[in-house]
Design a protein around this motif. Structure first.
Motif, PDB file in Angstrom:
ATOM      1  N   LYS A 177     -19.739  35.172  16.565  1.00  0.00           N
ATOM      2  CA  LYS A 177     -19.733  34.165  17.635  1.00  0.00           C
ATOM      3  C   LYS A 177     -19.814  32.766  17.051  1.00  0.00           C
ATOM      4  O   LYS A 177     -19.219  31.832  17.528  1.00  0.00           O
ATOM      5  CB  LYS A 177     -20.926  34.417  18.559  1.00  0.00           C
ATOM      6  N   GLU A 178     -20.654  32.642  15.998  1.00  0.00           N
ATOM      7  CA  GLU A 178     -20.777  31.341  15.350  1.00  0.00           C
ATOM      8  C   GLU A 178     -20.329  31.464  13.900  1.00  0.00           C
ATOM      9  O   GLU A 178     -21.159  31.671  13.020  1.00  0.00           O
ATOM     10  CB  GLU A 178     -22.229  30.848  15.384  1.00  0.00           C
ATOM     11  N   PRO A 179     -19.042  31.340  13.659  1.00  0.00           N
ATOM     12  CA  PRO A 179     -18.508  31.556  12.293  1.00  0.00           C
ATOM     13  C   PRO A 179     -19.178  30.651  11.263  1.00  0.00           C
ATOM     14  O   PRO A 179     -19.478  31.099  10.154  1.00  0.00           O
ATOM     15  CB  PRO A 179     -17.021  31.232  12.429  1.00  0.00           C
ATOM     16  N   ALA A 180     -19.467  29.404  11.646  1.00  0.00           N
ATOM     17  CA  ALA A 180     -20.006  28.448  10.665  1.00  0.00           C
ATOM     18  C   ALA A 180     -21.354  28.921  10.140  1.00  0.00           C
ATOM     19  O   ALA A 180     -21.736  28.624   9.010  1.00  0.00           O
ATOM     20  CB  ALA A 180     -20.131  27.070  11.303  1.00  0.00           C
ATOM     21  N   LYS A 181     -22.050  29.682  10.965  1.00  0.00           N
ATOM     22  CA  LYS A 181     -23.386  30.111  10.576  1.00  0.00           C
ATOM     23  C   LYS A 181     -23.343  31.217   9.515  1.00  0.00           C
ATOM     24  O   LYS A 181     -24.206  31.288   8.639  1.00  0.00           O
ATOM     25  CB  LYS A 181     -24.116  30.637  11.824  1.00  0.00           C
ATOM     26  N   VAL A 182     -22.322  32.055   9.614  1.00  0.00           N
ATOM     27  CA  VAL A 182     -22.332  33.234   8.742  1.00  0.00           C
ATOM     28  C   VAL A 182     -21.381  33.143   7.554  1.00  0.00           C
ATOM     29  O   VAL A 182     -21.468  33.964   6.643  1.00  0.00           O
ATOM     30  CB  VAL A 182     -22.006  34.516   9.547  1.00  0.00           C
ATOM     31  N   ALA A 239     -11.875  25.504   5.552  1.00  0.00           N
ATOM     32  CA  ALA A 239     -10.997  26.620   5.927  1.00  0.00           C
ATOM     33  C   ALA A 239     -11.250  27.039   7.366  1.00  0.00           C
ATOM     34  O   ALA A 239     -10.319  27.359   8.109  1.00  0.00           O
ATOM     35  CB  ALA A 239     -11.227  27.798   4.984  1.00  0.00           C
ATOM     36  N   LEU A 240     -12.523  27.066   7.759  1.00  0.00           N
ATOM     37  CA  LEU A 240     -12.851  27.419   9.145  1.00  0.00           C
ATOM     38  C   LEU A 240     -12.208  26.446  10.110  1.00  0.00           C
ATOM     39  O   LEU A 240     -11.680  26.836  11.152  1.00  0.00           O
ATOM     40  CB  LEU A 240     -14.368  27.392   9.355  1.00  0.00           C
TER      41      LEU A 240
END
Lengths: 290, 508
Positions: free
Chosen positions: A171-176, A140-141
Motif C-alpha cells: 500500500k505504501e511502496p516508499a515505506k518498504v 525509480a518509484l
C-alpha cells in the motif's frame, strides 16, 4: 580512495574541537571524496544547519560537546523530517556502560575514536552506499514504471531495479522499498557470495563496492529467486538463495558491540517495516508480509 | 604410681579436687581420732584387766592363806583345789603358789596349755603386775589375817590377753563402722558444699569455652558471690567488654580505611583513564598532521602547510605541558617538591605572566585589567611556581571566560599561620565573566581528577591544573578558592603570607 560514487552525499561533521573538526573535514573531503561536507561546532549549530540544509544525509557527530551528541539526537529523533538521516556518533568512550547509554538513546552507529581515514571509509562508505541506493529507489518509484517484478535477480543492480517493482505491491511502496532491496542484497552478498562483515568492510574501503560486488556476482551467476503470492488481500514475498544459510535470530536485536559496526542492522529495521518476517530453510529463505 | 596419682589429682576438675580434698581431710581427721580413741581404750582395757586379775589373785590368795597356815607341807591338794577354780577364767594360763621359802607348793595350768612355774628366785617382783610379751603377769603375797609382816607365800599368775583382744577387736569394728558412716556423710555433705566454690568457676569456664569456640565477644559470665571468683568474673566481663568495643572500633576503622583506599584507587584509576585520553588526543593529532605532511605535502597550499606545522607544534606543546604537570603532580604527591624562595614583586610576576601568554590572549581576544591595590608589594615565594600558578589561572580565564575581560586584583590581606598566628599576606584574585562554575562543584574543583561538568562539556582542560595550584599554594602556606560572581563568571583567589614559613616550620 577518494571515491566519486558518493560525491553528492551530504555529510555534516559536528565537533566542538577545532582540530578534530579540521581533521574530520579533511578526511571527509580529501580522503573520502564527500564534496558536500559541512562542519558545525556543536549540537545547536548543527540543528541550525540542518534547518537550512534539509538535504543533509549523514550526521557525523561528536559525543562530548556543549550540546552533546546524545542530546542533539534526542532533539531530532522524533522529527519526521529527519527520520531517514543517518546518525554516526564518534566517541572515545566505548566501555560497556558508555555504549549502553548510547544504545538506550536510540543511536545505532558508533565510530570509535581515534580513527584514521581508512576506518572512516570502512564505516562511512557502507552508510553512504545505503543513502545512494535509497535515492535511486525513491527515484525509480517516482518514475512510475509498470513492469512486472522479475522472479530472480543476479546482481545488486538488478536488485535495485526489482525492489521498486516489488514495493508497488504494498500500500505504501516508499515505506518498504528500502527493506525489500536490503533483503535482496542480503541474499546476494551473504547467500550467493558468502561475504563476511570484515570482507564487506574491506570492499567498501575503496568506495567502489557496488561495482566490485556486481562483477563478482556476474561471475558467480547464481540468482536469488523471488516469489510473490497474494492471499486474502495480504501480499507475501519469498526470497531465497542457494547459499550456506545463517542464523537470523541475533540480527533482530541490537547489542552494544553491534553499535561499533555499520553492518548487520537491516533486519532490525525490516522487522519494524513488514507486517511479518520469517526465515526458513536455515536462513536461506525469507518470507515477508507486506 | 604416686607421681601419676599426683598428676591425676592436679589435672582433675576443680569439682573433683574439692571432693577429694574434703573427703581426705575428713578421713584423716576421723582416722586420727579413731587412733587416739583406740589407744586410750587399749590402756584402760589393760588397766581393767590387770585390776580384775589382781582382784582375782587376792581372792585366791585369801582363800589359800588359811590352808597354808595350818598345813605347812604335803597339803598341796587343798591349795591345788583352790587354784583349779581358776578354770572359770580361761585367760589364766598359769598359776603358781610358792611357800615363803621359795618352794613351789601348787601349780595350775589349763589342760590345753602346758606351762611350767619358774623358780621362785627368778620371779621379777613380789607384788604387782606387768604386761610383757602379750601376757599379763601378776604376782601377790599370800598373807594370813592380821600378819602383814610375815607372808605365807606368793601367788604368781600368767594370763594371756585374748579377752582384751576380743574386746579391742569389737571396739575397732565399731569404730570402723562409725568411720564408714562418717565418710559417707562427709561425702554427701562435700558434694553439697563444694558447689559454692566450683559452680561459679564452672559458669565462668563455660563462658570462656563458648567465647573460645564462637569468637563471640558479647558473652558475659554471671557473677554468683562477692568473693575472689566474683572479682575474677567481673574482671573477665570487663575485659570482654573492652575486647568487644575494640573489635567494633577496629571493624569501623577497617571499613573506613577500606572505603578510603577504594576511593583513592578509584580516583587513581579514573585519573589514569582521563590522563590516557588527554595524552592520546595530542599524540593522535600529531600523528594525523604528520601524516598529512607526509602524504599530501605536494598538493597542499602554503596556508595549509603552515596550518599543519602549527597543529603539530601546538599539540606537541600541549603534550609537553601535560607531562610537566604530571611530573609536578607526582612530585607534589610524594612531598618531593621544594620551593626556592626569594623576595618578588607580585606586580612584576603578573606582568610577566601576561607577557608570556600574549599569544593566547590575542588569539582569543581577551583583555586583561590589572587592579593593583598594594603597589610595590613584595612577597617571599618561589617565582617559578607562582608564575606557573598565575599562568594556569590566566589560561583557565581564557578558556572559560567566554572572551570576557579578565580582572586581576592585587591587595594586602592577612592569613592565619600556625607558627606566628595572623600575618600579613598577599591576596591575588582573577575574575572573568564567563560560564562560571556550577555552585555544587566549587568545593571540589581543586581535587585531583575532579572534572567539572564545564570541562566535560568539551571546553578542554585536564583537571589536574587546579590540583597542582592547590598543592603549590599549600606549600607556600597559603590557601586558594573559587567563587562565582553575582554578575556571572567566576573568580579564583589565593592568599599567601608575605614572609614564608617554608622550611622554618621544619627546622623547629
Amino acid at each position: 580512495m577518494p571515491s566519486e560514487n558518493y560525491a553528492n552525499i551530504h555529510v555534516l561533521a559536528v565537533d566542538d574541537d577545532e582540530i578534530n573538526r579540521e581533521i574530520a573535514a579533511r578526511y571527509l573531503t580529501r580522503k573520502l571524496g564527500f564534496i558536500n561536507s559541512a562542519e558545525a561546532d556543536d549540537g545547536s549549530t548543527a540543528l541550525a544547519y540542518m534547518e537550512s540544509h534539509p538535504d543533509t544525509d549523514i550526521i557525523f557527530l561528536d559525543r562530548m560537546m556543549p550540546m552533546n551528541g546524545l542530546e542533539f539526537f534526542r532533539r531530532i529523533k522524533d522529527n519526521p523530517a529527519y527520520q531517514d538521516k543517518i546518525i554516526i556518533l564518534q566517541t572515545g568512550k566505548v566501555l560497556p556502560d558508555d555504549l549502553a547509554e548510547v544504545l538506550e538513546s536510540g543511536i545505532i552507529h558508533v565510530l570509535r575514536k581515534p580513527y584514521d581515514d581508512k576506518r572512516l571509509a570502512q564505516f562511512l562508505y557502507p552508510l553512504a552506499e545505503e543513502v545512494r541506493v535509497k535515492r535511486e529507489l525513491k527515484k525509480a518509484l517516482g518514475s512510475g514504471s509498470a513492469d512486472a517484478a522479475p522472479d530472480k535477480v543476479h546482481t545488486l543492480e538488478e536488485a535495485q531495479n526489482a525492489a521498486p517493482l516489488l514495493a508497488k505491491l504494498a500500500k505504501e511502496p516508499a515505506k518498504v522499498v528500502d527493506a525489500i532491496y536490503q533483503l535482496l542484497a542480503n541474499g546476494l552478498e551473504h547467500g550467493v557470495l558468502g561475504l563476511s562483515q570484515e570482507i564487506k568492510a574491506e570492499l567498501h574501503q575503496e568506495g567502489s563496492y557496488r561495482e566490485t560486488i556486481d562483477a563478482r556476482l556476474r561471475q558467480a551467476a547464481k540468482p536469488v529467486t523471488i516469489k510473490t503470492t497474494s492471499d486474502n488481500g495480504e501480499t507475501k514475498i519469498t526470497i531465497s538463495d542457494l547459499g550456506k544459510g545463517f542464523n537470523p535470530t541475533p540480527h533482530f536485536t541490537i547489542t552494544p558491540e553491534k553499535l561499533l559496526t555499520p553492518f548487520g542492522k537491516h533486519l532490525l529495521l525490516a522487522a519494524r517495516i513488514f507486517k511479518d518476517i520469517k526465515y526458513s530453510d536455515e536462513g536461506r529463505t525469507v518470507t515477508v508480509i507486506l | 604410681m604416686l607421681k601419676s596419682l599426683k598428676n591425676y589429682f592436679l589435672n582433675a576438675p576443680v569439682r573433683r579436687k574439692l571432693m577429694v580434698m574434703l573427703v581426705l581431710v575428713a578421713l584423716s581427721a576421723s582416722l586420727v581420732l579413731s587412733l587416739v580413741f583406740s589407744l586410750t581404750n587399749y590402756n584402760s582395757e589393760q588397766k581393767t584387766l590387770a585390776r580384775e586379775l589382781m582382784l582375782l589373785g587376792q581372792i585366791i590368795a585369801k582363800r589359800t592363806a588359811p590352808t597354808m597356815e595350818f598345813v605347812k607341807t604335803g597339803s598341796a591338794n587343798a591349795v591345788l583345789k583352790n587354784l583349779e577354780d581358776l578354770a572359770e577364767k580361761p585367760s589364766v594360763i598359769l598359776a603358781c603358789v610358792y611357800f615363803d621359802s621359795g618352794e613351789l607348793l601348787a601349780k595350775y595350768t589349763p589342760d590345753e596349755v602346758k606351762g611350767d612355774c619358774p623358780e621362785f628366785s627368778e620371779l621379777p617382783f613380789n607384788y604387782g603386775y606387768d604386761f610383757k610379751d602379750s601376757r599379763l603377769y601378776t604376782y601377790q603375797s599370800i598373807i594370813a589375817a592380821g600378819q602383814l609382816e610375815k607372808p605365807l607365800g606368793s601367788l604368781y599368775m600368767v594370763s594371756d590377753l585374748r579377752e582384751m583382744r576380743e574386746h579391742m577387736r569389737d571396739i575397732a569394728l565399731e569404730t570402723l563402722g562409725l568411720l564408714f558412716f562418717v565418710i559417707i556423710g562427709v561425702y554427701i555433705f562435700a558434694r553439697r558444699i563444694q558447689g559454692i566454690i566450683s559452680n561459679p568457676i564452672m559458669k565462668l569456664t563455660e563462658i570462656v569455652e563458648k567465647v573460645k569456640k564462637e569468637k563471640n565477644y558479647n558473652l558475659r559470665a554471671e557473677k554468683s558471690y562477692n568473693d575472689e571468683i566474683g572479682t575474677l568474673t567481673e574482671g573477665f566481663n570487663g575485659m570482654m567488654a573492652e575486647v568487644e568495643e575494640r573489635d567494633i572500633n577496629l571493624e569501623d576503622q577497617v571499613r573506613q580505611r577500606t572505603a578510603e583506599l577504594e576511593n583513592a584507587i578509584s580516583i587513581k584509576s579514573d585519573f589514569l583513564s582521563n590522563m590516557s585520553h588527554e595524552i592520546r588526543t595530542p599524540v593522535h593529532q600529531i600523528n594525523v598532521y604528520a601524516r598529512f605532511m607526509n602524504e599530501d605535502w605536494e598538493e597542499a597550499s602554503e596556508e595549509e602547510r603552515k596550518g599543519w606545522r602549527r597543529r603539530v607544534f601546538d599539540a606537541s606543546g600541549r603534550l609537553e605541558n601535560l607531562i610537566h604537570s604530571l611530573l609536578d603532580m607526582s612530585k607534589l604527591g610524594r612531598g618531593g617538591a621544594t620551593l626556592s624562595l626569594s623576595k618578588e614583586s607580585i606586580r612584576d610576576m603578573v606582568n610577566s605572566t601576561i607577557e608570556g601568554m600574549s599569544y593566547d590572549l590575542t588569539k582569543h581576544h581577551v583583555a586583561v585589567e590589572i587592579n593593583d591595590l598594594a603597589e610595590g608589594l613584595e612577597v617571599e615565594c618561589d617565582r617559578t611556581r607562582i608564575l606557573q600558578i598565575l599562568t594556569n589561572l590566566f589560561a583557565n580565564g581564557v578558556r572559560y571566560g567566554n572572551g570576557s575581560t579578565l580582572i586581576a586584583t592585587i591587595k594586602k590581606d592577612t592569613i592565619y599561620c600556625k607558627r606566628r598566628g595572623e600575618v600579613p599576606a598577599l591576596h591575588f584574585s582573577l575574575a572573568d565573566k564567563g560560564i562560571g562554575i556550577p555552585e555544587k562543584e566549587l568545593e571540589d574543583i581543586f581535587e585531583l581528577n575532579f572534572q567539572s561538568s564545564r570541562t566535560r562539556t568539551g571546553a578542554g582542560g585536564t583537571g589536574i591544573g587546579l590540583s597542582i595550584i592547590r598543592d603549590l599554594i599549600k606549600l607556600h602556606g597559603g590557601k586558594v578558592w573559587a567563587e562565582n560572581n553575582p554578575g556571572g563568571g567566576s573568580t579564583f583567589h589565593f592568599i599567601i603570607p608575605l614572609e614564608s614559613d617554608y622550611g622554618k616550620a621544619n627546622a623547629e
